[in-house]
Design a protein around this motif. Sequence first.
Motif, PDB file in Angstrom:
ATOM      1  N   UNK A  37       0.839  -1.178   0.000  1.00  0.00           N
ATOM      2  CA  UNK A  37       0.000   0.000   0.000  1.00  0.00           C
ATOM      3  C   UNK A  37       0.888   1.247   0.000  1.00  0.00           C
ATOM      4  N   UNK A  38       0.507   2.212  -0.782  1.00  0.00           N
ATOM      5  CA  UNK A  38       1.268   3.449  -0.904  1.00  0.00           C
ATOM      6  C   UNK A  38       1.036   4.324   0.323  1.00  0.00           C
ATOM      7  N   UNK A  39       2.100   4.874   0.864  1.00  0.00           N
ATOM      8  CA  UNK A  39       1.982   5.781   2.008  1.00  0.00           C
ATOM      9  C   UNK A  39       1.489   7.129   1.512  1.00  0.00           C
ATOM     10  N   UNK A  40       0.363   7.598   2.061  1.00  0.00           N
ATOM     11  CA  UNK A  40      -0.146   8.903   1.606  1.00  0.00           C
ATOM     12  C   UNK A  40       0.753  10.041   2.078  1.00  0.00           C
ATOM     13  N   UNK A  41       0.707  11.134   1.329  1.00  0.00           N
ATOM     14  CA  UNK A  41       1.455  12.318   1.745  1.00  0.00           C
ATOM     15  C   UNK A  41       0.898  12.776   3.089  1.00  0.00           C
ATOM     16  N   UNK A  42       1.777  12.997   4.026  1.00  0.00           N
ATOM     17  CA  UNK A  42       1.340  13.403   5.362  1.00  0.00           C
ATOM     18  C   UNK A  42       2.437  14.222   6.042  1.00  0.00           C
ATOM     19  N   UNK A  43       2.051  14.880   7.130  1.00  0.00           N
ATOM     20  CA  UNK A  43       2.995  15.610   7.983  1.00  0.00           C
ATOM     21  C   UNK A  43       2.775  15.121   9.407  1.00  0.00           C
ATOM     22  N   UNK A  44       3.840  14.707  10.045  1.00  0.00           N
ATOM     23  CA  UNK A  44       3.778  14.216  11.414  1.00  0.00           C
ATOM     24  C   UNK A  44       4.335  15.280  12.347  1.00  0.00           C
ATOM     25  N   UNK A  45       3.529  15.678  13.330  1.00  0.00           N
ATOM     26  CA  UNK A  45       3.924  16.704  14.299  1.00  0.00           C
ATOM     27  C   UNK A  45       3.975  16.047  15.676  1.00  0.00           C
ATOM     28  N   UNK A  46       5.151  15.983  16.259  1.00  0.00           N
ATOM     29  CA  UNK A  46       5.316  15.430  17.603  1.00  0.00           C
ATOM     30  C   UNK A  46       5.547  16.600  18.554  1.00  0.00           C
ATOM     31  N   UNK A  47       4.560  16.840  19.418  1.00  0.00           N
ATOM     32  CA  UNK A  47       4.604  17.979  20.341  1.00  0.00           C
ATOM     33  C   UNK A  47       4.287  17.443  21.745  1.00  0.00           C
ATOM     34  N   UNK A  48       5.315  17.151  22.551  1.00  0.00           N
ATOM     35  CA  UNK A  48       5.093  16.531  23.859  1.00  0.00           C
ATOM     36  C   UNK A  48       4.072  17.244  24.746  1.00  0.00           C
ATOM     37  N   UNK A  49       4.005  18.561  24.711  1.00  0.00           N
ATOM     38  CA  UNK A  49       3.077  19.267  25.601  1.00  0.00           C
ATOM     39  C   UNK A  49       1.605  19.031  25.233  1.00  0.00           C
ATOM     40  N   UNK A  50       1.349  18.467  24.070  1.00  0.00           N
ATOM     41  CA  UNK A  50      -0.032  18.157  23.682  1.00  0.00           C
ATOM     42  C   UNK A  50      -0.659  17.072  24.560  1.00  0.00           C
ATOM     43  N   UNK A  51       0.164  16.300  25.248  1.00  0.00           N
ATOM     44  CA  UNK A  51      -0.368  15.220  26.085  1.00  0.00           C
ATOM     45  C   UNK A  51      -1.399  15.740  27.086  1.00  0.00           C
ATOM     46  N   UNK A  52      -1.214  16.953  27.563  1.00  0.00           N
ATOM     47  CA  UNK A  52      -2.115  17.524  28.568  1.00  0.00           C
ATOM     48  C   UNK A  52      -3.485  17.884  28.018  1.00  0.00           C
ATOM     49  N   UNK A  53      -3.639  17.937  26.694  1.00  0.00           N
ATOM     50  CA  UNK A  53      -4.908  18.341  26.094  1.00  0.00           C
ATOM     51  C   UNK A  53      -5.970  17.255  26.222  1.00  0.00           C
ATOM     52  N   UNK A  54      -5.581  15.988  26.192  1.00  0.00           N
ATOM     53  CA  UNK A  54      -6.522  14.871  26.223  1.00  0.00           C
ATOM     54  C   UNK A  54      -7.554  14.940  27.325  1.00  0.00           C
ATOM     55  N   UNK A  55      -7.146  15.087  28.576  1.00  0.00           N
ATOM     56  CA  UNK A  55      -8.135  15.165  29.651  1.00  0.00           C
ATOM     57  C   UNK A  55      -9.109  16.337  29.478  1.00  0.00           C
ATOM     58  N   UNK A  56      -8.644  17.437  28.923  1.00  0.00           N
ATOM     59  CA  UNK A  56      -9.532  18.583  28.687  1.00  0.00           C
ATOM     60  C   UNK A  56     -10.578  18.259  27.623  1.00  0.00           C
ATOM     61  N   UNK A  57     -10.244  17.347  26.700  1.00  0.00           N
ATOM     62  CA  UNK A  57     -11.182  16.942  25.647  1.00  0.00           C
ATOM     63  C   UNK A  57     -11.975  15.699  26.070  1.00  0.00           C
ATOM     64  N   UNK A  58     -11.838  15.293  27.324  1.00  0.00           N
ATOM     65  CA  UNK A  58     -12.488  14.104  27.866  1.00  0.00           C
ATOM     66  C   UNK A  58     -11.996  12.810  27.222  1.00  0.00           C
ATOM     67  N   UNK A  59     -10.773  12.831  26.719  1.00  0.00           N
ATOM     68  CA  UNK A  59     -10.141  11.639  26.147  1.00  0.00           C
ATOM     69  C   UNK A  59      -8.787  11.482  26.836  1.00  0.00           C
ATOM     70  N   UNK A  60      -8.765  10.981  28.066  1.00  0.00           N
ATOM     71  CA  UNK A  60      -7.533  10.973  28.844  1.00  0.00           C
ATOM     72  C   UNK A  60      -6.406  10.119  28.270  1.00  0.00           C
TER      73      UNK A  60
END
Length: 87
Positions: free
Chosen positions: A1-24
Amino acid sequence: MVTPEHRLHVVPRLRRIGPAMLIPDWLAITIGRDIWTWRALSDAELAHELEHVRQWQRYGPLYIPRYARASWRAARAGGHWYRDNAF
C-alpha cells in the motif's frame, strides 16, 4: 500500500490536552494530512493514523460527521465509541 502524503507533528506538551477533551488516553489525532501526537509513534500506530489520512483524502470535511456517526453506531450497538468505530 502506498503511504499517503502526510505531515507528522510530535509535540510533547499536547499530552495535557486529552483530559480537557475528555479523552484521557489519547495518542494522536489526524486532521487532513497532518498527524498530531505527543510522542513518537510505533509503526502500527503510524499505520493507523495513515489510514485516517486516506479517509480524509476520500471524504474531505465530511470525514468528521462520518467518524462521529460511526462512533455513535458503535456505542449504540453496545461497543466502545472509539475502539469499535468502523473508521
